[in-house]
Design an enzyme around this catalytic site. Sequence first.
Site, PDB file in Angstrom:
ATOM      1  N   PHE A  57       0.861  -1.187   0.000  1.00 35.18           N
ATOM      2  CA  PHE A  57       0.000   0.000   0.000  1.00 35.18           C
ATOM      3  C   PHE A  57       0.890   1.226   0.000  1.00 35.18           C
ATOM      4  O   PHE A  57       1.737   1.384   0.871  1.00 35.18           O
ATOM      5  CB  PHE A  57      -0.942   0.029   1.216  1.00 35.18           C
ATOM      6  CG  PHE A  57      -1.907   1.181   1.146  1.00 35.18           C
ATOM      7  CD1 PHE A  57      -3.074   1.092   0.402  1.00 35.18           C
ATOM      8  CD2 PHE A  57      -1.622   2.381   1.782  1.00 35.18           C
ATOM      9  CE1 PHE A  57      -3.947   2.169   0.305  1.00 35.18           C
ATOM     10  CE2 PHE A  57      -2.489   3.457   1.693  1.00 35.18           C
ATOM     11  CZ  PHE A  57      -3.655   3.356   0.954  1.00 35.18           C
ATOM     12  N   ASP A  87       9.219   2.596   1.813  1.00 35.43           N
ATOM     13  CA  ASP A  87       8.039   3.317   2.257  1.00 35.43           C
ATOM     14  C   ASP A  87       7.846   3.008   3.739  1.00 35.43           C
ATOM     15  O   ASP A  87       7.386   1.929   4.104  1.00 35.43           O
ATOM     16  CB  ASP A  87       6.822   2.874   1.434  1.00 35.43           C
ATOM     17  CG  ASP A  87       5.530   3.564   1.874  1.00 35.43           C
ATOM     18  OD1 ASP A  87       5.491   4.133   2.983  1.00 35.43           O
ATOM     19  OD2 ASP A  87       4.542   3.503   1.106  1.00 35.43           O
ATOM     20  N   LYS A 102       2.333   9.494   8.503  1.00 37.25           N
ATOM     21  CA  LYS A 102       1.570   9.016   9.664  1.00 37.25           C
ATOM     22  C   LYS A 102       2.063   9.534  11.022  1.00 37.25           C
ATOM     23  O   LYS A 102       1.637  10.594  11.444  1.00 37.25           O
ATOM     24  CB  LYS A 102       1.463   7.489   9.621  1.00 37.25           C
ATOM     25  CG  LYS A 102       0.567   7.022   8.462  1.00 37.25           C
ATOM     26  CD  LYS A 102      -0.020   5.643   8.648  1.00 37.25           C
ATOM     27  CE  LYS A 102      -1.175   5.387   7.680  1.00 37.25           C
ATOM     28  NZ  LYS A 102      -0.806   4.744   6.432  1.00 37.25           N
TER      29      LYS A 102
HETATM   30  C1  PLP Z   1      -0.994   5.096   4.989  1.00 39.23           C
HETATM   31  C2  PLP Z   1       0.097   4.718   4.033  1.00 39.23           C
HETATM   32  C3  PLP Z   1       0.355   5.491   2.881  1.00 39.23           C
HETATM   33  C4  PLP Z   1      -0.520   6.638   2.473  1.00 39.23           C
HETATM   34  O1  PLP Z   1      -0.455   7.700   3.346  1.00 39.23           O
HETATM   35  P1  PLP Z   1      -1.550   8.886   3.226  1.00 39.23           P
HETATM   36  O2  PLP Z   1      -1.106   9.866   4.255  1.00 39.23           O
HETATM   37  O3  PLP Z   1      -2.883   8.265   3.495  1.00 39.23           O
HETATM   38  O4  PLP Z   1      -1.459   9.419   1.851  1.00 39.23           O
HETATM   39  C5  PLP Z   1       1.432   5.139   2.102  1.00 39.23           C
HETATM   40  N1  PLP Z   1       2.220   4.104   2.416  1.00 39.23           N
HETATM   41  C6  PLP Z   1       2.002   3.343   3.507  1.00 39.23           C
HETATM   42  C7  PLP Z   1       2.926   2.213   3.820  1.00 39.23           C
HETATM   43  C8  PLP Z   1       0.927   3.622   4.352  1.00 39.23           C
HETATM   44  O5  PLP Z   1       0.685   2.846   5.411  1.00 39.23           O
END
Ligand code: PLP
Length: 396
Positions: A139, A225, A254
Amino acid sequence: MTLSDIKALDSAHFLGVFGERCPVCFTRGEGATLYDQDGKAYTDLFAGIAVNALGYNHPAVTGALVAQAQTGILHTSNLYYVAPQAELAALLCEHTFADRVFFSNSGAEANEGAMKLARKYFYAQGSARYKIISADHSFHGRTLATVAATGHDYYQAPYRPLLPQGLTQVPYNDLDALRAAIDEETAAVLLEPMQGEGGVTPASPDYLAAVRALCDELGILLILDEVQTGVCRTGSLYCYEQYGVVPDILTSAKGLGCGFPIGAVLASEKVASAIAPGDHGSTFGGNTLACAVSLSAMRYMIGHDFSAVAREKGAHLMAALKTIRSDKIVEVRGMGMLIGVQLTQDCSAAALSRELLARGFVAGTAAGNVLRLAPPLVITEAEMDAFAAALTDALK
Ligand SMILES: *Cc1c(COP(=O)(O)O)cnc(C)c1O
């Protein structure tokens, strides 16, 4: 307004992307406790999707936010110098592999920036490399480019043909599949060190080390990420430290603002040196208020060794969960304070989380029927024990 008033307005006017939400509206919080408008208390083990690392009403967050707001300056734009932005960038460089940092407003935007950096790095060399390989069940966000990087048909199907070109996925934790997918146009590999949304699935240490070696061998970039795994959550400031694998680019969001929206792209000088004025930017990204809050929260978390806190409390929660004797639990996995409880197919994680909510506990879910726990790092052991007892009961 009552909950049913709010529900009525929401269902009449808000775009239907979140469907029927969990039946609660929180109006106040303190520590790891949330209160709804009837004053009912809930112990939070999800922190607004791994965001509120310092819980609710923490002085390092609330104090910094109020103090900055009282200067009258929330935002000045990036046309001018922004003191907390410079200090936060320096702090992140001091405590990570990075030499340079760019701030965005979200995780998806940070990943967009990371992908642009990777492309620009090769463009600057006159190289044909532009493709980015990510993993199945990953994700990376909801923008068009991050959807194209998110290895999940559920997110991609409505938006085909996917943009931009050159984004493909391979099975996670499968080095041969990755090696086979790389060609002379590949610019970067984009991975979560532990997949969060995808089911709380850690990369195997051998895999991540081998991916790093492969990228080095072929001269391509490794982007990690760490939007979900970062900021002490997994037991180190960033999860890569525990793998001993250093990325070229890392994305964070986050927990970075502890509830205030902010994202960051961290890069080595090798990559960052390819960037020239005008290559990227943002109106809001890195604004004064966001950076002031994040700077204060990060200083607090680093100063109070919240990585160790996450390791110790995570070990406590993991142990408590592992003592639960239930034929509905297949596995408990994770790192630090990001833990997944894999359930059997006949026990719905979504239904279980609603059952827990009714009992006054907030828990999340992840793909693959996993109950996902990412508590505020300020939660107490007693609160986690109470959760484990409630979960034991709810599973019956
Ligand atoms: C939540 C998440 C995103 C997206 O972040 P947003 O602030 O919702 O755009 C991207 N990568 C990972 C691994 C995430 O958990």
